[in-house]
Design a protein around this motif. Structure first.
Motif: not given
Length: 243
Positions: A209, A231, A233-234, A237
């Motif tokens: 990250d 991004s 999410r979870g 990328y």
């Protein structure tokens, strides 16, 4: 059969500089790495580390962030302004602040103390493999790759955005290359940890990250203003196709 001269063998060895104020640790690392084909030099102060890191042609620098005469972070900052040599920083075990700060300042990776020489060798090998640093005899590959306003010079390990040079660390360059090889595809944190860092992903490891954050800051959005690295999410990328 011709026998290689000692000088030729040394020239081909991967050159490692250790900057650490613990002579016993440096000696231990040297005794472990040199039989594995590395040429290891060690210095024990920030001033010596700066001179050696800038004036000599090393393939990788192992830097302790807590030196007796200087903060390793100050040395890291100065080195990053002058050379692109990959830097592996040594941090106190469990000290997340040091790890985050070092990665934000351009270190390629970190190794918490105490560590085994075998762990250190594996981490060094992962950095050198992913960057292709000084790799000889490898399969020929394209000399450059382009996506929208970005161009990567793979031979020179440099990047340009709209014709202007972008200063990237070796880790950031390698991460960007990985994204450009998979545009429009979601790369999970597990994928990135394995292919980029050379280790299994840990939910407590923010290295991926932080490298992505540094890359976003340096590259900015696409030329049309849309987000360049999105991004998911979870998951991970995605490098967006330029419009």
């Amino acid at each position: 059969m011709p026998v290689s001269k000692p000088e030729e063998t040394r020239q081909k060895a991967t050159r490692i500089l250790i900057v650490d104020d613990d002579p016993e640790l440096c000696d231990l690392v040297k005794r472990y790495l040199e039989p594995e084909g590395f040429a290891v030099s060690a210095v024990h102060s920030g001033a010596e580390g700066m001179r050696a890191g800038v004036d000599s042609d090393y393939d990788l620098i192992v830097l302790d962030v807590m030196l007796g005469d200087a903060k390793g972070f100050d040395l890291l900052r100065e080195l990053r302004q002058r050379v692109r040599t990959p830097v592996l920083m040594l941090t106190a075990k469990g000290d997340e602040f040091d790890r985050v700060l070092g990665l934000e300042m351009g270190a390629d990776d970190y190794m918490p103390k105490p560590f085994s020489p075998r762990e250190l060798q594996a981490r060094i090998g992962a950095i050198l493999r992913r960057s292709g640093w000084r790799q000889e005899g490898s399969t020929p590959r394209p000399t450059s790759t382009r996506s929208g306003d970005l161009e990567l010079d793979l031979a020179g390990h440099s990047a340009k955005k709209s014709g202007e040079h972008v200063h990237l660390t070796s880790a950031e360059f390698d991460l960007l290359h990985l994204f450009l090889e998979s545009p429009g595809k979601v790369l999970t944190r597990e994928d990135l940890a394995g292919r980029f860092l050379g280790r299994k992903f840990s939910p407590f490891d923010r290295s991926v990250d932080l490298h992505v954050s540094n890359l976003r800051r340096k590259l900015g959005p696409q030329s049309d203003g849309t987000e360049r690295i999105r991004s998911v999410r979870g998951v991970g990328y995605l490098y967006a196709w330029p419009h």
